[in-house]
Write an enzyme that holds these catalytic residues in place. Structure first.
Site, PDB file in Angstrom:
ATOM      1  N   LYS A 116     -24.946  -0.292 -14.703  1.00  0.00           N
ATOM      2  CA  LYS A 116     -24.929  -1.271 -13.413  1.00  0.00           C
ATOM      3  C   LYS A 116     -26.043  -2.312 -13.679  1.00  0.00           C
ATOM      4  CE  LYS A 116     -21.634   0.726 -11.171  1.00  0.00           C
ATOM      5  NZ  LYS A 116     -20.250   0.127 -10.677  1.00  0.00           N
ATOM      6  N   HIS A 167      -9.842   1.469 -13.546  1.00  0.00           N
ATOM      7  CA  HIS A 167     -11.000   1.907 -12.774  1.00  0.00           C
ATOM      8  C   HIS A 167     -10.943   3.394 -12.211  1.00  0.00           C
ATOM      9  CE1 HIS A 167     -13.012   1.899  -8.806  1.00  0.00           C
ATOM     10  NE2 HIS A 167     -14.199   1.731  -9.601  1.00  0.00           N
TER      11      HIS A 167
END
Length: 373
Positions: free
Chosen positions: A173, A304
């Site tokens: 991230k 996803h």
């Protein structure tokens, strides 16, 4: 004909071991995530067949999904479970006043997945085989070890552990207010794992266009598989400009909630990797429409979340895809997916190949049964 006689809906809340933070938390747009609201649908037919489907929401929306599902569920009673596409439309029209995307389609997704699971089980095939699999395994990458709340030292430990487990890639991230911290984290992991390990980053929509241009240029040096959601999910023109300007592929699509929204993204050429989320777009039926458009456009695919579902859908995509490894949902099911040599093995059990665990029943807060009278 195999007529639907009974539906059981469950609103189940999966607690996370620790609060999860990505860039949306550090920029003040959201609070840390502490649980995932799951919507399960179990469908039964008059000839004794059963199917299991699910959808989910994060941070908000769980009660709304369950309420909408409970309202539209009676539309399926007495219907032929094989008519999946027609039943998707019927459910959509049953709740048409709240639209054809977002929460309403996510509620439909749980029914749709359950009907496909049932169809595959009736055929004695895994879902991947029913859809027409291209492969027996799919490349996989891990995300859960790379969140922004994780210190760099632990980040390196997590990345190494994922590689040792046999996972094929690592996603980190990024998107912090201070971009230098993002660069430090990516540089540290790349150095620790070496140049050969597939590495991705995900900014979770937190950059504006000038920042995205600058960060994408800096990240070119790290040989990334992709840069994910550098801009707002609906900024298709901005994503398209980045995809054209840089060698590193651009990935996006996970936040879109219908086939129509993905169609608009594809027409703008806004991604190199398309990242549809099956439950979010309304289940397998619309996912297959999206995959068909993506294939025609020459796009790569990386669904996803929800590996328990997406392993099957990715296996049926012509071009070599990626599947996201998240162990978060594992306590909900009795079965586990095997990982070997950087790849996730497609389950051979009929249907999705999963069944609800007793733990999932324990975490269930609300149920509704709709049946033929």
């Amino acid at each position: 004909m195999s007529l639907i006689t009974r539906l059981r809906l469950s609103s189940t809340y999966l607690p996370l071991a620790q609060p999860i933070s990505d860039a949306k938390v550090l920029t003040g747009r959201q609070k840390p995530m502490t649980e995932i609201a799951m919507l399960f649908v179990e469908v039964e037919t008059d000839d004794g067949h059963q199917g299991l489907g699910f959808s989910y929401s994060k941070r908000a929306g769980g009660p709304g999904q369950f309420a909408h599902a409970r309202e539209i569920a009676p539309a399926l009673i007495g219907e032929d479970a094989s008519d999946i596409a027609r039943l998707w439309d019927k459910l959509c029209w049953a709740g048409a006043s709240v639209g054809r995307s977002g929460l309403s389609t996510q509620a439909i997704g749980a029914f749709d997945v359950a009907l496909w699971d049932l169809k595959a089980k009736r055929s004695g095939l895994s879902l991947a085989k029913l859809l027409g699999a291209y492969r027996e395994s799919v490349r996989c990458y891990n995300t859960s070890g790379g969140f922004l709340h994780t210190p760099i030292d632990q980040l390196l430990v997590n990345a190494a552990a994922s590689r040792e487990r046999g996972i094929g890639g690592i996603k980190l991230k990024v998107g912090q207010p201070d971009g230098t911290l993002d660069i430090q984290r990516v540089e540290a992991v790349r150095k620790h794992l070496g140049d050969a390990m597939p590495l991705m980053v995900d900014a979770n929509q937190q950059w504006d266009r000038p920042t995205a241009q600058r960060m994408c240029r800096i990240f070119e040096q790290f040989n990334l598989v992709w840069i994910e959601e550098p801009l707002d999910a609906y900024d298709h023109e901005g994503h398209a400009a980045l995809a054209q300007a840089f060698d590193t592929p651009i990935a996006t699509g996970e936040m879109l909630t219908s086939a129509a929204e993905h169609g608009d993204l594809i027409r703008h050429r806004a991604a190199d990797y398309l990242m549809p989320d099956g439950p979010r777009v309304g289940g397998i039926t619309p996912f297959l429409k999206i995959a068909g458009q993506a294939e025609q456009a020459g796009l790569l695919l990386a669904p996803h979340f929800a590996m328990e579902l997406h392993i099957h859908l990715a296996a049926a995509y012509p071009r070599e895809p990626w599947v996201e490894h998240f162990e978060w949902l594992e306590p909900l099911f009795n079965e586990r997916i095997e990982i070997r040599d950087g790849r996730m093995l497609v389950p051979t059990r009929p249907g999705l190949g999963v069944s609800l665990s007793e733990q999932a029943r324990t975490w269930t807060r609300e149920q509704a049964v709709v049946e033929q009278r």
